[in-house]
Design an enzyme around this catalytic site. Structure first.
Site, PDB file in Angstrom:
ATOM      1  CD  GLU A  91      10.417 -47.491  -6.087  1.00  0.00           C
ATOM      2  OE1 GLU A  91       9.434 -46.848  -5.727  1.00  0.00           O
ATOM      3  OE2 GLU A  91      10.354 -48.495  -6.814  1.00  0.00           O
TER       4      GLU A  91
ATOM      5  N   GLY B  69      11.119 -42.494  -8.184  1.00  0.00           N
ATOM      6  CA  GLY B  69       9.861 -42.698  -7.474  1.00  0.00           C
ATOM      7  C   GLY B  69       9.971 -41.928  -6.169  1.00  0.00           C
ATOM      8  CB  THR B  70       9.997 -38.329  -5.474  1.00  0.00           C
ATOM      9  OG1 THR B  70       8.868 -38.029  -6.280  1.00  0.00           O
ATOM     10  CG2 THR B  70      11.275 -38.024  -6.226  1.00  0.00           C
ATOM     11  CG  ASN B  71       4.903 -40.776  -4.285  1.00  0.00           C
ATOM     12  OD1 ASN B  71       5.146 -39.562  -4.322  1.00  0.00           O
ATOM     13  ND2 ASN B  71       3.963 -41.340  -4.988  1.00  0.00           N
ATOM     14  CG  ASP B  72       8.125 -46.430  -2.256  1.00  0.00           C
ATOM     15  OD1 ASP B  72       7.835 -46.597  -1.056  1.00  0.00           O
ATOM     16  OD2 ASP B  72       7.599 -47.060  -3.188  1.00  0.00           O
TER      17      ASP B  72
ATOM     18  NE  ARG C 122      -5.788  -4.942  -3.306  1.00  0.00           N
ATOM     19  CZ  ARG C 122      -6.425  -4.953  -2.155  1.00  0.00           C
ATOM     20  NH1 ARG C 122      -5.779  -4.765  -1.021  1.00  0.00           N
ATOM     21  NH2 ARG C 122      -7.715  -5.173  -2.107  1.00  0.00           N
TER      22      ARG C 122
ATOM     23  CE1 TYR D 289       9.394 -39.473 -17.223  1.00  0.00           C
ATOM     24  CE2 TYR D 289      11.331 -39.852 -18.590  1.00  0.00           C
ATOM     25  CZ  TYR D 289      10.381 -40.319 -17.694  1.00  0.00           C
ATOM     26  OH  TYR D 289      10.427 -41.596 -17.260  1.00  0.00           O
TER      27      TYR D 289
ATOM     28  CE  LYS E  41      -3.758  -0.717   2.413  1.00  0.00           C
ATOM     29  NZ  LYS E  41      -4.355  -0.987   3.730  1.00  0.00           N
TER      30      LYS E  41
ATOM     31  CG  HIS F 251     -14.232 -11.209   3.689  1.00  0.00           C
ATOM     32  ND1 HIS F 251     -14.570 -12.511   4.005  1.00  0.00           N
ATOM     33  CD2 HIS F 251     -12.941 -11.057   4.046  1.00  0.00           C
ATOM     34  CE1 HIS F 251     -13.525 -13.099   4.538  1.00  0.00           C
ATOM     35  NE2 HIS F 251     -12.519 -12.256   4.587  1.00  0.00           N
TER      36      HIS F 251
ATOM     37  N   GLY G  41      -8.473  -7.358   4.146  1.00  0.00           N
ATOM     38  CA  GLY G  41      -9.326  -7.521   5.310  1.00  0.00           C
ATOM     39  C   GLY G  41      -8.654  -8.130   6.516  1.00  0.00           C
TER      40      GLY G  41
ATOM     41  CB  CYS H 176       6.958 -41.629 -12.186  1.00  0.00           C
ATOM     42  SG  CYS H 176       7.732 -42.905 -11.200  1.00  0.00           S
TER      43      CYS H 176
ATOM     44  CG  MET I 273      -2.989  -6.651   8.155  1.00  0.00           C
ATOM     45  SD  MET I 273      -2.225  -7.424   9.547  1.00  0.00           S
ATOM     46  CE  MET I 273      -0.901  -6.303   9.737  1.00  0.00           C
TER      47      MET I 273
ATOM     48  CB  SER J 164      11.333 -43.516 -13.616  1.00  0.00           C
ATOM     49  OG  SER J 164      10.228 -42.709 -13.259  1.00  0.00           O
TER      50      SER J 164
ATOM     51  NE  ARG K 179      -5.394   3.220   3.651  1.00  0.00           N
ATOM     52  CZ  ARG K 179      -5.439   3.366   2.335  1.00  0.00           C
ATOM     53  NH1 ARG K 179      -4.774   4.368   1.759  1.00  0.00           N
ATOM     54  NH2 ARG K 179      -6.095   2.512   1.596  1.00  0.00           N
TER      55      ARG K 179
HETATM   56  P1  ADP Z   1      -7.768  -2.538   3.646  1.00  0.00           P
HETATM   57  O1  ADP Z   1      -6.347  -2.931   3.497  1.00  0.00           O
HETATM   58  O2  ADP Z   1      -8.546  -3.430   4.530  1.00  0.00           O
HETATM   59  O3  ADP Z   1      -8.421  -2.268   2.318  1.00  0.00           O
HETATM   60  P2  ADP Z   1      -7.442   0.298   3.912  1.00  0.00           P
HETATM   61  O4  ADP Z   1      -6.311   0.822   4.683  1.00  0.00           O
HETATM   62  O5  ADP Z   1      -7.298   0.326   2.449  1.00  0.00           O
HETATM   63  O6  ADP Z   1      -7.758  -1.158   4.440  1.00  0.00           O
HETATM   64  O7  ADP Z   1      -8.672   1.151   4.362  1.00  0.00           O
HETATM   65  C1  ADP Z   1      -9.983   0.751   4.552  1.00  0.00           C
HETATM   66  C2  ADP Z   1     -10.914   1.722   3.854  1.00  0.00           C
HETATM   67  O8  ADP Z   1     -10.702   3.062   4.311  1.00  0.00           O
HETATM   68  C3  ADP Z   1     -10.729   1.759   2.370  1.00  0.00           C
HETATM   69  O9  ADP Z   1     -11.984   1.800   1.751  1.00  0.00           O
HETATM   70  C4  ADP Z   1      -9.965   3.019   2.134  1.00  0.00           C
HETATM   71  O10 ADP Z   1     -10.234   3.552   0.872  1.00  0.00           O
HETATM   72  C5  ADP Z   1     -10.483   3.929   3.227  1.00  0.00           C
HETATM   73  N1  ADP Z   1      -9.485   4.933   3.576  1.00  0.00           N
HETATM   74  C6  ADP Z   1      -8.256   4.694   4.041  1.00  0.00           C
HETATM   75  N2  ADP Z   1      -7.574   5.830   4.214  1.00  0.00           N
HETATM   76  C7  ADP Z   1      -8.408   6.837   3.852  1.00  0.00           C
HETATM   77  C8  ADP Z   1      -8.280   8.248   3.794  1.00  0.00           C
HETATM   78  N3  ADP Z   1      -7.146   8.833   4.133  1.00  0.00           N
HETATM   79  N4  ADP Z   1      -9.327   8.966   3.384  1.00  0.00           N
HETATM   80  C9  ADP Z   1     -10.473   8.322   3.020  1.00  0.00           C
HETATM   81  N5  ADP Z   1     -10.670   7.022   3.059  1.00  0.00           N
HETATM   82  C10 ADP Z   1      -9.641   6.255   3.467  1.00  0.00           C
HETATM   83 MG    MG Z   2      -7.743  -1.133   0.967  1.00  0.00          MG
HETATM   84 MG    MG Z   3       7.459 -47.120  -5.270  1.00  0.00          MG
END
Ligand code: ADP
Ligand code: MG
Ligand code: MG
Length: 929
Positions: free
Chosen positions: A791, A812-815, A341, A897, A27, A461, A106, A877, A108, A810, A97
């Site tokens: 093997e 036989g990496t399981n055995d 990203r 192979y 980020k 999510h 989601g 194999c 952190m 060949s 953030r």
């Molecule tokens: P996540 O990694 O869970 O997406 P984010 O850090 O991106 O968490 O933030 C969660 C939400 O808050 C996102 O929708 C993001 O756009 C919004 N957000 C984060 N920072 C700001 C900011 N400075 N102003 C407005 N919205 C923000």
């Molecule tokens: Mg985000």
């Molecule tokens: Mg065998």
């Protein structure tokens, strides 16, 4: 001077860059990059991942010099923004953030609107003239700070909010007035105090300090750890912390917030794709609180922002040369970018985008090949519902096509329960059905075949995680009314209980009650193109493990250049369409008499040397019946095996075929129950007792190290002879009757000592010579090879000796793993999981080849073998032949192979191509140094 821990972005330039992901997190690095390419990013600064690492090493304290650097950057930010942190008149508000080098959606926690208190709130309201937005921002801040930083459960705030909404008959959060929100705030402050035993902190510096600590702590919260484990994320320093100026999407109808993808993440289509909500902040879109609008709608309501956004979409794709997943916010008609990203995508989308971007001349073929995760191809090879069947029936309900594919399974309403039911083996096919999913559900999602939710959009999510996991998902089906308490749901009045079967079509977004049939996917189009490129790039050959003509046909279709392993023992089990017992009965008879024949023959030999005529006559008489039964059994088996080989050779259409002679311990085939035993007794005309005794006598304490593999052929040579005859006769027949070239490679299993191979090879050669003579054939007509499995560790370290006799190896990496690591594949399940958790082994060595240990046997054997036999052909194999990391290893040690199950062939082909590209890249960096 202390180390640099904090990196600024804003005022048109940034100290960071995309390449600094490891240090700034994804980020932070991309906020910097977007700033540098001139996109509208609210200014801020990033505290590096190194600090997180030091924070944990230092007993949860910051390194020295850290506070000063934060303060200096705050001052810089205040200057750029021309606002002051905590200013009662015009406060600078920020978000705090998290963001690691690899995105963990989601996982952190984020705190928005930081810097607000009773005083600065008044300033904000006065300045914006928007009282409602002010109180809305404040109540969100208290909630997030309370929940994320101080651990006051989110549902307590949620519960209070629902209560107040009910009281004022407000349907959505946005329906609450400023005055009502003020009431929410005072309730929240009480909840906060009750939960933390302290007042809500009004000092912004304390708010900031506590929040950054909380982000660093969240790195090791259970769901973050679980996410890393499931996604195999290792070796990161920690998370970075981004402190960024707030922009407000909740300032009324000209404000909003959204998420979009520069291309369709489900199909890969080159079309702008996303969702947004007006008058909303932050996570409202993702959390599915209100149903968001498709991004195309924005063109109608806010043309200016939409046009800008489309221009940014193009700029981002031109810059990153890959599909981006972005967050934006519109504050009173002004557009801001908050995140970009590389977008997660389905395998189908990954393939389509890679091919399209090569066509658009954005990327090279090599980059395209590197962009696709070989394992994900598995998704494309998964079945879909039969389109013809689907056309005829109406779905029970529909939702959003959040992640494509088809899934049939039992409905389960809780993630925990799904995990339990899966582990207890009650259900193996589960459709996890939730109102909406949250990061706590990740374990349950992982064991499910499909995900179904009643709420949430394409970026909810459930949708994002399901796509990442390659699972089918239908999201936001408002037709479902789910009741967790009674473990039921109703779809348009029809009740479905937990355990009932439903079918999900994630590509169309449909839900069907009951089980639908599935069909195999197509392997042409863009997928075919990627495979073609992979084939042009790779050096490693790719073969399949197959025991039947049907599997061989699939293997050829999936790109097999031959068969690397045909297990002949499977041919002794009954086949569909044949009379029950056709195969297993003569095979059992053969086993039952083999030992008796052997002993009697030895006695007879002895009697002959002493010329004891009476004894000789007696023994000859005694031998007659079992010998006849032995020969009859072999004679019955020969045509059956020959027929199977003919089918396989035909399906191979001239490709080579490695056939392994009988391998498993004999007792595996014997009847262990009275019913089967009596049947045998009747057939062979001997007492049941005798059958039972033989079964008993064949019992072994450690069958894996017992009488199996080449040892069987050494004691019962007729078994080898019969098999070799079947192979060679089949080859001759197919060559002559079907005019198809046949290249049989006869493989001897479980060699530990070269002498085992020498004796077996003589038997084989003798049988071939005889068969050739009978059929007037020759080696020119059927150019066969004789080789061995490697093997057993002893074989690997004496490979130079063995290669003097063998034409191919060949692995036989399981055995080899079993015997090399010293744990049984059948029993290691329990402790191996712990071993991986504890880091004893990085991966389960039965799934991913243990390169440092077992890999050394492979490497050694290849080198030793080629020393005495430069023409030696080598392959693998074991199960590892279809696992990308292991495939790349095989390339590096120079195998000819890999061989894997037909369905993993595309994975192996792509991984083998990637190995070549990785090798090139490594050589380049070597040269540079
Ligand atoms: P996540 O990694 O869970 O997406 P984010 O850090 O991106 O968490 O933030 C969660 C939400 O808050 C996102 O929708 C993001 O756009 C919004 N957000 C984060 N920072 C700001 C900011 N400075 N102003 C407005 N919205 C923000
Ligand atoms: Mg985000
Ligand atoms: Mg065998």
């Amino acid at each position: 001077m202390t180390k640099k821990f904090v990196y600024f972005f804003g005022g048109g330039k940034a100290e960071g860059r995309t390449e600094m992901k490891a240090l700034l997190g994804g980020k932070g690095a991309n906020l910097a990059e977007m700033t540098n390419i001139g996109l509208p990013v609210p200014p801020g600064f990033t505290i590096s991942t190194e600090v997180c690492d030091l924070y944990y090493k230092n007993n949860k304290r910051y390194p020295a010099g850290m506070d000063e650097q934060i303060k200096a950057n705050l001052v810089k930010l205040e200057k750029v923004m021309n606002k002051k942190f905590g200013d009662p008149k015009d406060p600078l508000l920020v978000s705090v953030r998290s963001g690691a080098a690899i995105s963990m959606p989601g996982m952190m926690d984020t705190v928005l609107n930081l810097g607000l208190n009773e005083k600065s709130l008044k300033g904000l309201i006065k300045l914006t003239g928007n009282e409602r937005m002010g109180w809305d921002a404040y109540r969100r801040f208290i909630n997030m700070f309370g929940d994320v930083v101080m651990g006051v459960p989110h549902h307590e705030f949620e519960h209070a909010l629902t209560g107040i909404k009910k009281k004022y008959r407000a349907k959505n959060d946005t329906d609450l007035t400023a005055k009502q929100l003020k009431e929410v705030v005072s309730t929240y402050l009480k909840i906060y105090k009750k939960g933390t035993k302290e007042n809500f902190p009004s000092d912004p510096m304390i708010q900031l300090k506590k929040s950054t600590h909380a982000v660093f702590s969240s790195w090791n919260n259970p769901r973050a750890i679980k996410y890393r484990k499931i996604n195999d994320i290792k070796g990161l320093l920690g998370t970075a912390v981004n402190v960024q100026t707030m922009v407000f999407g909740n300032m009324g109808d000209t404000s909003g917030t959204g998420v979009c993808f520069t291309r369709d993440p489900s199909t890969g289509e080159d079309k702008f794709y996303g969702e947004y909500l007006m008058n909303a902040q932050g996570e409202d879109v993702v959390a599915g609180i209100r149903t968001p609008l498709p991004i195309s709608q924005l063109a109608k309501t806010d043309k200016k922002s939409y046009t800008k956004l489309v221009a940014i979409r193009n700029k981002l794709e031109n810059h990153y040369k890959d599909m981006q997943d972005v967050e934006f916010t519109i504050e009173q008609g002004e557009l801001y970018m908050l995140q970009t990203r590389t977008g997660k995508r389905t395998a189908a989308a990954a393939v389509k985008m890679a091919v399209d971007m090569v066509k658009e001349k954005r990327i090279s073929i090599e980059t395209a090949l590197m962009r696709i995760d070989p394992n994900s191809l598995d998704q494309l090879l998964h079945p879909m519902f039969d389109p013809k069947e689907i056309a005829k029936i109406k779905p029970a309900a529909s939702g959003l096509p959040a992640s494509p594919g088809a899934a049939v399974g039992h409905v389960v309403f809780s993630a925990d329960e799904a995990e339990k039911l899966y582990e207890s083996k009650k259900y193996q096919n589960i459709i996890l059905t939730r109102i909406e999913t949250s990061p706590e559900d990740i374990g349950g999602m992982n064991v499910s075949k499909g995900i179904l939710t009643a709420r949430g959009g394409m970026t909810s999510h459930a949708a994002v995680v399901a796509r990442g996991m390659g699972k089918c998902c239908v999201a936001g089906s408002s037709d479902l009314i789910i009741n967790y308490k009674t473990k039921t749901m109703t779809i348009k009045g029809k009740t479905i209980k937990q355990g009932d079967v439903v079918s999900l079509d994630g590509s169309a977004g449909n839900i069907y009650v009951g089980k639908l049939n599935t069909v195999e996917p197509e392997l042409t189009g863009t997928f075919g193109r990627i495979m073609k490129w992979a084939d042009q790039t790779r050096r490693l050959g790719v073969r399949a493990n197959s025991d039947t003509p049907h599997d061989t046909e699939i293997a050829v279709e999936y790109g097999a250049e031959g068969i690397g392993l045909t297990r002949t023992e499977h041919m002794f089990f009954d086949h569909p369409g044949e009379k029950a017992g056709t195969r297993i009965k003569p095979f059992r008879q053969m086993i039952m008499v083999a030992e008796k024949v052997k002993i009697l023959r030895e006695d007879l030999e002895a009697a002959k040397t002493t010329e004891n005529a009476k004894e000789i006559a007696k023994l000859e008489k005694e031998l007659a019946k079992p010998l006849k039964q032995y020969k009859d059994a072999l004679a019955a088996l020969l045509p059956l095996q020959r027929k199977d080989f003919e089918g396989i050779f035909k399906a191979l259409k001239g490709r080579p075929c490695t056939v392994r002679l009988l391998d498993p311990p004999l007792h595996e085939f014997l009847p262990h129950e009275i019913k089967g035993q009596s049947e045998m007794a009747k057939m062979m005309n001997i007492p049941v007792k005798e059958i039972q005794q033989t079964v008993e006598s064949l019992h072994e304490f450690n069958p894996m190290l017992g009488h199996r593999g080449c040892r069987l052929g050494l004691t019962y040579p007729e078994v080898t002879q019969m098999q070799v005859r079947a192979i060679i006769e089949a080859a001759i027949n197919v060559k002559r009757n079907n005019r198809i070239k046949v290249l049989p490679e006869i493989m001897v299993p479980l060699i530990g000592h070269v002498n085992e191979l020498t004796i077996t090879k003589d038997q084989i050669e003798e049988t071939i010579a005889e068969t050739f003579k009978n059929k007037k054939a020759s080696k020119t007509e059927i150019p066969y090879l004789i080789g061995t499995m490697i093997e057993i560790p002893r074989a690997a370290v004496t490979a130079d000796k063995i290669a003097e006799v063998a034409e191919f190896f060949s692995f036989g990496t399981n055995d080899l793993t079993q015997m090399g690591c010293g744990f049984s594949r059948d029993d290691a399940g329990k402790f191996l999981t712990d071993y991986v958790k504890m880091g004893v082994y990085e991966y389960d060595p039965f799934q991913v080849l243990d390169q440092d240990g077992i890999g050394k046997f492979v490497d050694t054997a290849v080198r030793l073998g080629r020393k005495t036999n430069p023409k030696l052909k080598t392959g693998i194999c074991g199960e590892h032949g279809g696992e990308p990391m292991s495939v790349k290893f095989c390339h590096r040690v120079g195998l000819n192979y890999v061989s894997c199950s037909p369905y993993r062939l595309p994975i192996a082909r792509l991984a083998a191509a990637q190995a070549v590209i990785e090798e090139k890249l490594a050589n380049k960096t070597k040269k540079k140094k």
